[in-house]
Design a protein around this motif. Structure first.
Motif, PDB file in Angstrom:
ATOM      1  N   ALA A  11       0.868  -1.140  -0.052  1.00 17.62           N
ATOM      2  CA  ALA A  11       0.076  -0.094  -0.122  1.00 17.62           C
ATOM      3  C   ALA A  11       0.772   1.370  -0.009  1.00 17.62           C
ATOM      4  O   ALA A  11       1.946   1.217   0.449  1.00 17.62           O
ATOM      5  N   CYS A  12       0.427   2.183  -0.609  1.00 22.28           N
ATOM      6  CA  CYS A  12       1.140   3.418  -0.809  1.00 22.28           C
ATOM      7  C   CYS A  12       0.104   4.525  -0.706  1.00 22.28           C
ATOM      8  O   CYS A  12      -0.994   4.370  -0.738  1.00 22.28           O
ATOM      9  N   SER A  44      -6.051   2.685  -4.059  1.00 21.19           N
ATOM     10  CA  SER A  44      -7.156   3.567  -4.250  1.00 21.19           C
ATOM     11  C   SER A  44      -8.272   3.254  -4.607  1.00 21.19           C
ATOM     12  O   SER A  44      -9.559   3.580  -4.496  1.00 21.19           O
ATOM     13  N   ILE A  45      -8.627   1.916  -5.124  1.00 21.70           N
ATOM     14  CA  ILE A  45      -9.900   1.104  -5.364  1.00 21.70           C
ATOM     15  C   ILE A  45     -10.193   0.277  -4.434  1.00 21.70           C
ATOM     16  O   ILE A  45     -11.209  -0.783  -4.281  1.00 21.70           O
ATOM     17  N   GLY A  46      -9.535   0.018  -3.285  1.00 22.13           N
ATOM     18  CA  GLY A  46      -9.888  -0.600  -1.998  1.00 22.13           C
ATOM     19  C   GLY A  46      -8.914  -1.715  -2.102  1.00 22.13           C
ATOM     20  O   GLY A  46      -7.712  -1.746  -2.548  1.00 22.13           O
ATOM     21  N   VAL A  47      -9.455  -2.834  -1.176  1.00 24.53           N
ATOM     22  CA  VAL A  47      -8.528  -4.010  -0.947  1.00 24.53           C
ATOM     23  C   VAL A  47      -8.869  -4.919  -1.867  1.00 24.53           C
ATOM     24  O   VAL A  47      -9.929  -5.439  -2.473  1.00 24.53           O
ATOM     25  N   VAL A  70      -1.726  -0.201   7.439  1.00 26.09           N
ATOM     26  CA  VAL A  70      -2.332  -1.432   6.930  1.00 26.09           C
ATOM     27  C   VAL A  70      -3.941  -1.741   7.585  1.00 26.09           C
ATOM     28  O   VAL A  70      -4.173  -1.642   8.791  1.00 26.09           O
ATOM     29  N   LYS A  71      -4.756  -1.650   6.433  1.00 25.87           N
ATOM     30  CA  LYS A  71      -6.243  -1.761   6.925  1.00 25.87           C
ATOM     31  C   LYS A  71      -6.256  -3.366   7.600  1.00 25.87           C
ATOM     32  O   LYS A  71      -5.837  -4.212   7.073  1.00 25.87           O
ATOM     33  N   GLU A  72      -6.904  -3.244   8.772  1.00 30.28           N
ATOM     34  CA  GLU A  72      -7.311  -4.612   9.424  1.00 30.28           C
ATOM     35  C   GLU A  72      -5.881  -5.229   9.753  1.00 30.28           C
ATOM     36  O   GLU A  72      -5.752  -6.579   9.670  1.00 30.28           O
TER      37      GLU A  72
END
Length: 104
Positions: A11-12, A44-47, A70-72
């Motif tokens: 992710a950036c 940018s478009i999600g996971v 980091v998400k979750e």
């Protein structure tokens, strides 16, 4: 050599180029070294290509190639983890994978 199951998150801040370039670089490096890897991108478009709880459980190590949170991230709690900038994963993915495997 031990074959390792690796999971990774890339992710950036903008979630475009470096996110996907780091994912591709890590996938190629892991394959070249004989390891299996699943890379989740958080862009940018999600996971995309979300890592499942089963995949986390089976993984020996986690690589976070991220410039943002980091998400979750709690999904990976208790696993040996290597955190690097996406740029490092893009430039020297083989060294990153080798370093991560040494954590196990």
């Amino acid at each position: 050599m031990v074959i390792m199951k690796i999971v990774a998150v890339t992710a950036c801040p903008t979630g475009i180029a470096h996110t996907y370039m780091a994912a591709t670089a890590l996938e190629k490096a892991a394959k070249k070294l004989g390891h299996s890897i699943k890379v989740e991108t958080q862009g940018s478009i999600g996971v995309e290509n979300k890592i499942t709880a089963k995949e986390v459980a089976e993984a020996g190590v986690v690589i976070f190639a991220v410039d943002v949170a980091v998400k979750e991230e709690e999904r990976f709690k208790g696993k040996p983890t290597l955190r690097v900038e996406p740029q490092k994963a893009i430039k020297n993915a083989t060294a990153i994978v080798e370093e991560a495997v040494k954590l196990v």
